[in-house]
Design a protein around this motif. Structure first.
Motif, mmCIF file in Angstrom:
data_model
loop_
_atom_site.group_PDB
_atom_site.id
_atom_site.type_symbol
_atom_site.label_atom_id
_atom_site.label_comp_id
_atom_site.label_asym_id
_atom_site.label_seq_id
_atom_site.Cartn_x
_atom_site.Cartn_y
_atom_site.Cartn_z
ATOM 1 N N ILE A 164 16.122 16.848 31.889
ATOM 2 C CA ILE A 164 16.649 17.993 31.142
ATOM 3 C C ILE A 164 16.968 19.149 32.084
ATOM 4 O O ILE A 164 18.038 19.759 31.999
ATOM 5 N N ILE A 165 16.055 19.439 32.999
ATOM 6 C CA ILE A 165 16.264 20.518 33.969
ATOM 7 C C ILE A 165 17.482 20.219 34.839
ATOM 8 O O ILE A 165 18.328 21.083 35.090
ATOM 9 N N GLY A 166 17.593 18.961 35.287
ATOM 10 C CA GLY A 166 18.734 18.574 36.106
ATOM 11 C C GLY A 166 20.037 18.711 35.349
ATOM 12 O O GLY A 166 21.054 19.162 35.903
ATOM 13 N N ALA A 167 20.030 18.331 34.071
ATOM 14 C CA ALA A 167 21.231 18.439 33.246
ATOM 15 C C ALA A 167 21.634 19.898 33.057
ATOM 16 O O ALA A 167 22.827 20.243 33.116
ATOM 17 N N ILE A 168 20.646 20.759 32.847
ATOM 18 C CA ILE A 168 20.922 22.196 32.686
ATOM 19 C C ILE A 168 21.529 22.765 33.959
ATOM 20 O O ILE A 168 22.522 23.512 33.912
ATOM 21 N N ILE A 169 20.949 22.398 35.092
ATOM 22 C CA ILE A 169 21.464 22.886 36.377
ATOM 23 C C ILE A 169 22.897 22.410 36.588
ATOM 24 O O ILE A 169 23.763 23.159 37.040
ATOM 25 N N LEU A 170 23.161 21.149 36.249
ATOM 26 C CA LEU A 170 24.506 20.596 36.414
ATOM 27 C C LEU A 170 25.508 21.341 35.532
ATOM 28 O O LEU A 170 26.610 21.687 35.976
ATOM 29 N N VAL A 171 25.126 21.577 34.281
ATOM 30 C CA VAL A 171 26.012 22.291 33.359
ATOM 31 C C VAL A 171 26.289 23.699 33.863
ATOM 32 O O VAL A 171 27.439 24.173 33.839
ATOM 33 N N LEU A 172 25.243 24.380 34.336
ATOM 34 C CA LEU A 172 25.419 25.742 34.859
ATOM 35 C C LEU A 172 26.311 25.742 36.099
ATOM 36 O O LEU A 172 27.156 26.630 36.265
ATOM 37 N N PHE A 173 26.146 24.724 36.939
ATOM 38 C CA PHE A 173 26.969 24.633 38.142
ATOM 39 C C PHE A 173 28.440 24.414 37.780
ATOM 40 O O PHE A 173 29.326 25.082 38.331
ATOM 41 N N VAL A 174 28.692 23.500 36.859
ATOM 42 C CA VAL A 174 30.067 23.233 36.437
ATOM 43 C C VAL A 174 30.670 24.482 35.802
ATOM 44 O O VAL A 174 31.831 24.837 36.064
ATOM 45 N N ALA A 175 29.890 25.170 34.967
ATOM 46 C CA ALA A 175 30.379 26.393 34.329
ATOM 47 C C ALA A 175 30.704 27.453 35.374
ATOM 48 O O ALA A 175 31.709 28.171 35.255
ATOM 49 N N LEU A 176 29.864 27.551 36.412
ATOM 50 C CA LEU A 176 30.091 28.529 37.470
ATOM 51 C C LEU A 176 31.367 28.207 38.247
ATOM 52 O O LEU A 176 32.148 29.110 38.589
ATOM 53 N N VAL A 177 31.595 26.921 38.514
ATOM 54 C CA VAL A 177 32.813 26.503 39.215
ATOM 55 C C VAL A 177 34.046 26.839 38.377
ATOM 56 O O VAL A 177 35.038 27.382 38.887
ATOM 57 N N ILE A 178 33.983 26.535 37.083
ATOM 58 C CA ILE A 178 35.114 26.835 36.194
ATOM 59 C C ILE A 178 35.368 28.333 36.147
ATOM 60 O O ILE A 178 36.520 28.785 36.215
ATOM 61 N N TRP A 179 34.313 29.112 36.058
ATOM 62 C CA TRP A 179 34.449 30.573 36.032
ATOM 63 C C TRP A 179 35.035 31.081 37.344
ATOM 64 O O TRP A 179 35.877 31.974 37.358
ATOM 65 N N GLY A 180 34.615 30.486 38.446
ATOM 66 C CA GLY A 180 35.158 30.876 39.738
ATOM 67 C C GLY A 180 36.634 30.561 39.868
ATOM 68 O O GLY A 180 37.405 31.371 40.376
ATOM 69 N N VAL A 181 37.036 29.387 39.390
ATOM 70 C CA VAL A 181 38.453 29.010 39.416
ATOM 71 C C VAL A 181 39.265 29.981 38.568
ATOM 72 O O VAL A 181 40.356 30.420 38.956
ATOM 73 N N TYR A 182 38.731 30.346 37.413
ATOM 74 C CA TYR A 182 39.412 31.313 36.552
ATOM 75 C C TYR A 182 39.561 32.658 37.261
ATOM 76 O O TYR A 182 40.645 33.253 37.272
ATOM 77 N N CYS A 183 38.480 33.154 37.839
ATOM 78 C CA CYS A 183 38.514 34.454 38.514
ATOM 79 C C CYS A 183 39.452 34.433 39.722
ATOM 80 O O CYS A 183 40.076 35.452 40.048
ATOM 81 N N ASP A 184 39.568 33.289 40.379
ATOM 82 C CA ASP A 184 40.432 33.163 41.555
ATOM 83 C C ASP A 184 41.912 33.112 41.211
ATOM 84 O O ASP A 184 42.755 33.395 42.073
ATOM 85 N N ASN A 185 42.246 32.748 39.972
ATOM 86 C CA ASN A 185 43.641 32.423 39.665
ATOM 87 C C ASN A 185 44.226 33.157 38.470
ATOM 88 O O ASN A 185 45.422 32.994 38.190
ATOM 89 N N THR A 186 43.453 33.933 37.768
ATOM 90 C CA THR A 186 43.938 34.655 36.595
ATOM 91 C C THR A 186 43.951 36.145 36.900
ATOM 92 O O THR A 186 42.894 36.759 37.072
ATOM 93 N N ILE A 187 45.135 36.731 36.966
ATOM 94 C CA ILE A 187 45.276 38.112 37.418
ATOM 95 C C ILE A 187 44.877 39.089 36.325
ATOM 96 O O ILE A 187 45.405 39.054 35.206
ATOM 97 N N ALA A 188 43.942 39.954 36.652
ATOM 98 C CA ALA A 188 43.558 41.042 35.759
ATOM 99 C C ALA A 188 44.395 42.277 36.088
ATOM 100 O O ALA A 188 44.862 42.452 37.216
ATOM 101 N N ILE A 189 44.586 43.120 35.089
ATOM 102 C CA ILE A 189 45.251 44.404 35.287
ATOM 103 C C ILE A 189 44.210 45.493 35.121
ATOM 104 O O ILE A 189 43.606 45.643 34.058
ATOM 105 N N THR A 190 43.964 46.241 36.189
ATOM 106 C CA THR A 190 42.969 47.309 36.161
ATOM 107 C C THR A 190 43.684 48.651 36.164
ATOM 108 O O THR A 190 44.468 48.934 37.069
ATOM 109 N N ASN A 191 43.410 49.461 35.151
ATOM 110 C CA ASN A 191 44.090 50.744 34.992
ATOM 111 C C ASN A 191 43.223 51.892 35.496
ATOM 112 O O ASN A 191 42.005 51.913 35.278
#
Length: 281
Positions: free
Chosen positions: A7-34
């Motif tokens: 269970i712990i390993g599965a949680i860590i894996l899910v968190l890691f995958v989520a972090l990678v997806i979030w990183g890819v999003y942050c790297d490639n989706t342009i925000a507009i800051t005013n």
């Protein structure tokens, strides 16, 4: 016990995958800051977009998507704060492609970043000619007057630090000449200075009447931690003081844009690539 570790390993894996997806999003989706900046020196009102640290990345073919996003902001001018290329890569094609598109949208003014300076030293690249050939204008330790509706502001571009590490204040270098003249002009004019690296200019800016300094270079601290800020930035190291956003330098406002790309393999976390939109009023 075995089930617990699964269970712990599965949680860590899910968190890691989520972090990678979030990183890819942050790297490639342009925000507009005013941002909003008060003009207390004259009635000039204008809006401009800040582009920095593209590092040869493309958003759409020849950065057509990036250019369209900038166009949607309807800027009076566009500020490009350096590192459009990568050091040790002499190809300036992607830089010129996007600058041509930006210059077709609005007057586009550039300063050099450390990657351009390194390439100029290594390959002899003439960035003045390369940039000016696109219709954009390189402000290489110089400034221009920008006028809208009869009201003017001064836009300067400093392509080196005001007093670079191996200079002394007495050395007669172009950056020092520009810095002193621009600071003098700032007493009676609303002034905007484009300069790539915030860490070398912040303390000296406190001694001037310059109204606004716009920088890049930090990549937003790469990873943003809640309540702490950026984790690491070039030249500033861990937990940089000037990571991204607005900073008050004894009356001079400094805005640091997180930029549009990376030079390391570490993904951006909680730190989207961005363009800045600055309203002067």
């Amino acid at each position: 016990m075995k089930k617990f570790f699964i269970i712990i390993g599965a949680i860590i894996l899910v968190l890691f995958v989520a972090l990678v997806i979030w990183g890819v999003y942050c790297d490639n989706t342009i925000a507009i800051t005013n941002y909003s900046v008060n003009n207390t020196k004259n009635d000039a009102k204008l809006k401009f977009v800040v582009i920095t640290d593209l590092h040869n990345k493309e958003y759409g073919e020849k950065n057509a998507d990036l250019a369209e996003l900038v166009k949607e902001q309807n800027p009076d001018f566009i500020a490009v704060c350096g590192d459009m290329v990568n050091r040790s890569d002499p190809d300036t094609t992607k830089m010129k492609d996007v600058l041509k598109k930006l210059a077709d949208i609005a007057p586009t003014y550039c300063c050099l970043g450390n990657h351009e300076r390194d390439n100029a030293a290594e390959f002899g690249t003439d960035f003045k000619s390369e940039i000016d050939s696109t219709g954009a204008v390189l402000l290489d330790d110089e400034y221009i007057k920008f006028t809208k509706n009869g009201k003017s502001v001064l836009i300067g571009g400093m392509s080196d630090y005001p007093y670079y590490e191996f200079y002394t204040p007495e050395d007669d270098v172009p950056s020092r000449t520009l810095w002193e003249e621009f600071a003098e002009k700032a007493k009676d004019n609303f002034t905007i200075l484009l300069h790539h690296q915030p860490e070398y200019i912040a303390e000296d800016a406190k001694k001037t009447d310059i109204d606004l300094i716009v920088c890049g270079h930090t990549h937003g601290g790469q990873i943003q931690l809640p309540f702490i800020g950026g984790v690491i930035a070039p030249n500033q190291g861990l937990f940089p003081k000037y990571d991204k956003g607005e900073f008050d330098l004894d009356g001079t406002k400094m805005i640091v844009c997180a930029g549009l790309s990376n030079t390391v393999f570490i993904p951006r976390i909680n730190n989207q690539v961005e363009i800045g939109v600055i309203n002067i009023s």
